[in-house]
Design an enzyme around this catalytic site. Sequence first.
Site, short mmCIF file in Angstrom:
data_model
loop_
_atom_site.label_atom_id
_atom_site.label_comp_id
_atom_site.label_asym_id
_atom_site.label_seq_id
_atom_site.Cartn_x
_atom_site.Cartn_y
_atom_site.Cartn_z
N HIS A 105 -11.58 99.99 14.95
CA HIS A 105 -12.59 100.63 14.09
C HIS A 105 -13.31 101.76 14.83
CE1 HIS A 105 -15.86 100.77 11.02
NE2 HIS A 105 -16.55 101.16 12.07
N GLU A 106 -13.86 101.43 15.98
CA GLU A 106 -14.63 102.44 16.71
C GLU A 106 -13.74 103.60 17.14
OE1 GLU A 106 -17.74 102.52 16.58
OE2 GLU A 106 -17.95 100.49 15.77
N HIS A 166 -13.66 106.26 14.57
CA HIS A 166 -14.76 107.23 14.69
C HIS A 166 -14.43 108.23 15.80
CE1 HIS A 166 -17.57 105.27 12.00
NE2 HIS A 166 -17.59 104.15 12.69
N HIS A 214 -12.18 110.88 14.64
CA HIS A 214 -12.90 111.81 13.75
C HIS A 214 -13.59 112.90 14.59
CE1 HIS A 214 -15.50 111.83 9.80
NE2 HIS A 214 -14.76 112.89 9.90
ZN LIG Z 1 -18.36 102.25 12.14
#
Ligand SMILES: [Zn+2]
Length: 674
Positions: free
Chosen positions: A464-465, A468, A471
Amino acid sequence: MTENPFFQPSTLDYELPPFAEIREEHYLPAYERGMAEQLAEIAAITADLSLPTFENTLVALERSGELLRRVDVVFRNQSSSDTTDLLDEVEAKVSPLLAAHHDAIHLDRALFARIEALYGSRTELGLDPESLRLLERRYTGFERSGARLGGAEQARLRELNAELAALGTTFQQNVNAETRANALVLDSAEELAGLSEGAIAGAAENARVLGHEGAYVLSLKNTSGQPELAQLTDRSVRERLLAASLGRGIEANGPIAIRMAGLRAERAALLGYPSHAAYVVADETAGTVEAVSALLARLVGPAVANARREAAELAAAAAADGIGEIAAHDWAYYSEKVRQSSFQVDAAVLRPYFELERVLRDGVFFAANLAYGLSFTERPDMTAHHPDARVFEVFEEDGTALGLFIGDFHARASKRGGAWMDSLVEQSALTGQRPVVLNNLNIPLPAPGEPVLMSWDEVRTLFHEFGHALHGLFSDVRYPLFSGTSVPRDFVEFPSQVNEMWMVRPEVLANYARHHETGEPLPAGLVERMTAAEGFGQGFRTVEYLAATLLDWAWHTVPQGEEIADAEEFESRALAAAGVGVDAIPPRYRTAYFQHVFSSGYSAAYYAYIWSEVLDADTVQWFEGNERPVRESGELFRRELLARGFSRDPLESFRAVVGRAPETEPLLARRGLL
Ligand SMILES: [Zn+2]
């Protein structure tokens, strides 16, 4: 005395902050000089006698505040991941100063007059789409910050912002103090029955450090639920642990929450909105209170029904122990029992297959290679903010250097809970900077020499991290305002949630999930059973999340002037009214320790997680269902969405990938809510 290292741009590769030279005492002077420098830069813009142009106003504004940005990103990371008393003091001092600084810029009439003049003639300026958007976004940002208000209203706005900033810091510090103070102290090891030997030893060590030699201390995590509740066999201990968690902070923070909700409602009214929630969502992709309320209302009924079905199964399991009705402190314990008996999944069996180094390189990095062609080289020669943090250089498929990724994976007493991503340097073609991004997790450090074996949830958090991080790394914009993750809150969780899909993608899983001693792959069927077992907990998880969301929503849809007498009473009435007042499922956060909405930027925005998940579930379905090779899908997702940051309407980026507007069904299916 050496010069403050923040005063000059970093000379290191990628302008990595010079961590080896940074000392605690550098922050405050750097903040002070950074704010003063930016105000001088703004004064130079407004003193310019020539007519306002895009260059001399908007671009100059984008270039301003470089020193402030340099110190702020480093400080925010440091105070979250490795704080000290001095850093806490700096934070308390700086947060009202930053609020006042923000106001000083946004309430500067001369500056706004220039922006307004340009905005009025925006179609005649011949701007490229990203520049036009910069002008529009800046104009909106100033307007939303009160630039149009009269003098008396602006003075009141400054007061409101200053008080809110100070209250937010106090709220946070109360939570920290109460979370420490409410740790559960137990006298005997028998009371800890059910916990692993390692966890019991940890509780004894925790007690020693905290001055309770000979006792056992269970420290509290951020959330209402505590991980030990799933294992503690002594029901009364479970009850005490949950009560300690749920009772945190109400006396100190209840009145602060009431005050903050009132001030926010007043500020919204000042700015022309019926509530703080209306003010917040107007600038999010959701757009209106009604749109958010409609999605939440659609989810509540089916989620509560699922949770009740789960409760019935738990009650059947609990009956064997002579328990008639499942209480909140029983839920996790009997969930674990049902999970083991119905799905033959024992979470502990998975750990040896999830060794950090392997999950990182052969899982997370491997997936980024499959989808985007990236490769990673560790740079032990580069110094990060903590000795445990590691620096990796990231390369494109053709060998071009892209940026830096810093991983700070481990828990420490000085780190706040949870996991998050930060940008230390934001990509921008205007400044020529390349991205330096950072992930923080809280994986416990093992005993010296032992491998780091992760839980299923920790593996998911790592993917998940890293979503980011991608991104931020893929950002390809001109202006810093639009860089990487600078998108609306109800959009920013979407790319990170999408990246979670790689965790169980067969070719990725087969590559990383191997026994750390034998190299054996996961036993056949284990992942399928784990996924099925996760489905079983969806009712509970959705309800506890929705309860917190609706609580945030209730606090922030209060109109100006409505008096709230008691925070706890407000909370229970709000939950009952929203239909999520299930006794055995407390909200994920109760008011008094709901830091997202009272001390970080998620007020009236906790809904963002499920809002983003609509886009996520839809996109995962697109990834899995389309005919393209994975690498091609990845490239499209990168170019049309991740790289764009906020340089265009995020929903337009979504449509450019998936080919249509987002639909809710994939989320409902995933959460078992159809
Ligand atoms: Zn998050």
